[in-house]
Motif scaffolding. Structure first.
Motif, mmCIF file in Angstrom:
data_model
loop_
_atom_site.group_PDB
_atom_site.id
_atom_site.type_symbol
_atom_site.label_atom_id
_atom_site.label_comp_id
_atom_site.label_asym_id
_atom_site.label_seq_id
_atom_site.Cartn_x
_atom_site.Cartn_y
_atom_site.Cartn_z
ATOM 1 N N ASN A 61 0.806 -1.215 0.000
ATOM 2 C CA ASN A 61 0.000 0.000 0.000
ATOM 3 C C ASN A 61 0.844 1.272 0.000
ATOM 4 N N GLN A 62 2.151 1.154 0.058
ATOM 5 C CA GLN A 62 3.046 2.307 0.048
ATOM 6 C C GLN A 62 3.557 2.550 -1.371
ATOM 7 N N GLN A 63 3.875 3.786 -1.657
ATOM 8 C CA GLN A 63 4.469 4.134 -2.947
ATOM 9 C C GLN A 63 5.950 4.414 -2.708
ATOM 10 N N TYR A 64 6.832 3.632 -3.356
ATOM 11 C CA TYR A 64 8.271 3.756 -3.176
ATOM 12 C C TYR A 64 8.909 4.346 -4.424
ATOM 13 N N THR A 65 10.084 4.925 -4.231
ATOM 14 C CA THR A 65 10.863 5.424 -5.352
ATOM 15 C C THR A 65 12.249 4.800 -5.310
ATOM 16 N N PHE A 66 12.893 4.762 -6.457
ATOM 17 C CA PHE A 66 14.265 4.278 -6.546
ATOM 18 C C PHE A 66 14.924 5.012 -7.710
ATOM 19 N N SER A 67 16.234 5.034 -7.686
ATOM 20 C CA SER A 67 16.969 5.564 -8.828
ATOM 21 C C SER A 67 17.880 4.456 -9.328
ATOM 22 N N MET A 68 18.292 4.588 -10.566
ATOM 23 C CA MET A 68 19.193 3.590 -11.124
ATOM 24 C C MET A 68 20.107 4.266 -12.133
ATOM 25 N N SER A 69 21.232 3.645 -12.338
ATOM 26 C CA SER A 69 22.184 4.146 -13.315
ATOM 27 C C SER A 69 21.518 4.193 -14.680
ATOM 28 N N ASP A 70 21.885 5.180 -15.475
ATOM 29 C CA ASP A 70 21.322 5.266 -16.828
ATOM 30 C C ASP A 70 22.105 4.407 -17.811
ATOM 31 N N THR A 71 23.052 3.621 -17.268
ATOM 32 C CA THR A 71 23.944 2.812 -18.094
ATOM 33 C C THR A 71 23.937 1.363 -17.638
ATOM 34 N N LEU A 72 23.892 0.434 -18.581
ATOM 35 C CA LEU A 72 24.201 -0.963 -18.279
ATOM 36 C C LEU A 72 25.717 -1.038 -18.324
ATOM 37 N N ASN A 112 3.819 -0.070 -7.341
ATOM 38 C CA ASN A 112 4.168 0.703 -6.149
ATOM 39 C C ASN A 112 5.650 1.102 -6.051
ATOM 40 N N ARG A 113 6.352 1.139 -7.198
ATOM 41 C CA ARG A 113 7.754 1.585 -7.226
ATOM 42 C C ARG A 113 7.969 2.424 -8.480
ATOM 43 N N ASN A 114 8.365 3.671 -8.280
ATOM 44 C CA ASN A 114 8.604 4.582 -9.399
ATOM 45 C C ASN A 114 10.072 4.942 -9.465
ATOM 46 N N ARG A 115 10.602 4.957 -10.675
ATOM 47 C CA ARG A 115 11.986 5.372 -10.874
ATOM 48 C C ARG A 115 12.041 6.889 -10.888
ATOM 49 N N VAL A 116 13.011 7.437 -10.140
ATOM 50 C CA VAL A 116 13.253 8.875 -10.115
ATOM 51 C C VAL A 116 14.672 9.123 -10.612
ATOM 52 N N ASN A 117 14.940 10.333 -11.048
ATOM 53 C CA ASN A 117 16.251 10.646 -11.602
ATOM 54 C C ASN A 117 17.316 10.892 -10.545
ATOM 55 N N LYS A 118 16.932 11.389 -9.379
ATOM 56 C CA LYS A 118 17.899 11.734 -8.338
ATOM 57 C C LYS A 118 17.527 11.047 -7.031
ATOM 58 N N PRO A 119 18.545 10.724 -6.222
ATOM 59 C CA PRO A 119 18.261 10.155 -4.895
ATOM 60 C C PRO A 119 17.370 11.092 -4.088
ATOM 61 N N GLN A 120 16.533 10.500 -3.248
ATOM 62 C CA GLN A 120 15.634 11.265 -2.396
ATOM 63 C C GLN A 120 15.931 10.941 -0.944
ATOM 64 N N LEU A 121 15.713 11.895 -0.093
ATOM 65 C CA LEU A 121 15.955 11.692 1.332
ATOM 66 C C LEU A 121 14.632 11.508 2.053
ATOM 67 N N ASN A 122 14.057 10.315 1.940
ATOM 68 C CA ASN A 122 12.844 9.991 2.681
ATOM 69 C C ASN A 122 12.766 8.478 2.890
ATOM 70 N N ASP A 123 11.859 8.048 3.722
ATOM 71 C CA ASP A 123 11.741 6.626 4.076
ATOM 72 C C ASP A 123 11.227 5.757 2.933
ATOM 73 N N HIS A 124 10.684 6.379 1.901
ATOM 74 C CA HIS A 124 10.118 5.606 0.799
ATOM 75 C C HIS A 124 11.083 5.467 -0.378
ATOM 76 N N TYR A 125 12.295 5.987 -0.212
ATOM 77 C CA TYR A 125 13.307 5.868 -1.251
ATOM 78 C C TYR A 125 14.101 4.583 -1.015
ATOM 79 N N LEU A 126 14.164 3.712 -2.029
ATOM 80 C CA LEU A 126 14.803 2.399 -1.898
ATOM 81 C C LEU A 126 16.296 2.413 -2.187
#
Length: 175
Positions: A61-72, A112-126
Motif C-alpha cells: 500500500n506504500q508508494q516507493y521510489t528508486f533511482s538507477m544508473s542510466d547505463t548498463l 508501487n515503485r517509481n523510478r526517479v532521476n535523483k536520490p531522495q531523502l525519505n523513508d520511501h526511497y529504496l
C-alpha cells in the motif's frame, strides 16, 4: 547473412531488456526490517510468518521510489566468478564488454515503485541501483546478470549475481 546478424543482435537486445526488467522487478524492493518485524510480532502477539504477511501488506500500500544508473555497465568480474561461470559455459562476448545507455522506453513500470532521476531523502526511497550487461552462454538458454544493491536497513547489500534460464521462451530466475 547480414540480415541474420541483424536479427541476432535485435534478439540479443530483446533478451537483455527482458532480463533487465525481470531483475529490476525482483531486486528493487523494500528490505525487511528485522526490528520492525519483531515489533509487529510483539504488539500483535502473532508468529513470524504472520508478521511478515502484515509487513508485506503494508508495503503493497506504500508508494516507493528508486533511482538507477542510466547505463548498463560493462562486466568486469573477479577471476573466481569468471571461473564459476565458465564451468556453466557462460562466455565473454566482446560486444557486451562495453557499457551502454539504457533505453528507459524499454523499462516496464513497476507496481508501487517509481523510478526517479535523483536520490531522495525519505523513508520511501529504496536507493540507487546499478545493473551490468547480461552474459549469455553458447546456447542462449542460460544468462548471468550482476546488480549492485544499495545499503538500506535490513537489506544485504553489495554486488549480486543472478543466473537465469530460458524456459518455454521466457526468462526465469534460476537462483
Amino acid at each position: 547473412m547480414l540480415f541474420s546478424i541483424f536479427i541476432s543482435c535485435n534478439s540479443q537486445e530483446a533478451d537483455e531488456y527482458e532480463i533487465l526488467n525481470l531483475v529490476i522487478d525482483k531486486c528493487v524492493l523494500k528490505a525487511t526490517d528485522p526490528e520492525e518485524l519483531a515489533k509487529i510480532e510483539d504488539q500483535k502477539k502473532i508468529s513470524l510468518v504472520e508478521a511478515l504477511d502484515v509487513l508485506d501488506n503494508r508495503s503493497q500500500n506504500q508508494q516507493y521510489t528508486f533511482s538507477m544508473s542510466d547505463t548498463l555497465l560493462a562486466e568486469n568480474l573477479p577471476a573466481d566468478v569468471w571461473n564459476y561461470l565458465h564451468s556453466y559455459d557462460i562466455f565473454e562476448n566482446k560486444k557486451y564488454n562495453e557499457s551502454i545507455l539504457i533505453d528507459f522506453n524499454k523499462i516496464k513500470p513497476l507496481n508501487n515503485r517509481n523510478r526517479v532521476n535523483k536520490p531522495q531523502l525519505n523513508d520511501h526511497y529504496l536507493g540507487h541501483f546499478r545493473f551490468y550487461r547480461v552474459l549469455f552462454d553458447n546456447t542462449r538458454e542460460t544468462a548471468y546478470m550482476r546488480i549492485d544493491i544499495p545499503e538500506s536497513k535490513g537489506r544485504v547489500f553489495g554486488s549480486w549475481g543472478l543466473t537465469l534460464r530460458k524456459e518455454n521462451g521466457k526468462w526465469r530466475l534460476k537462483n
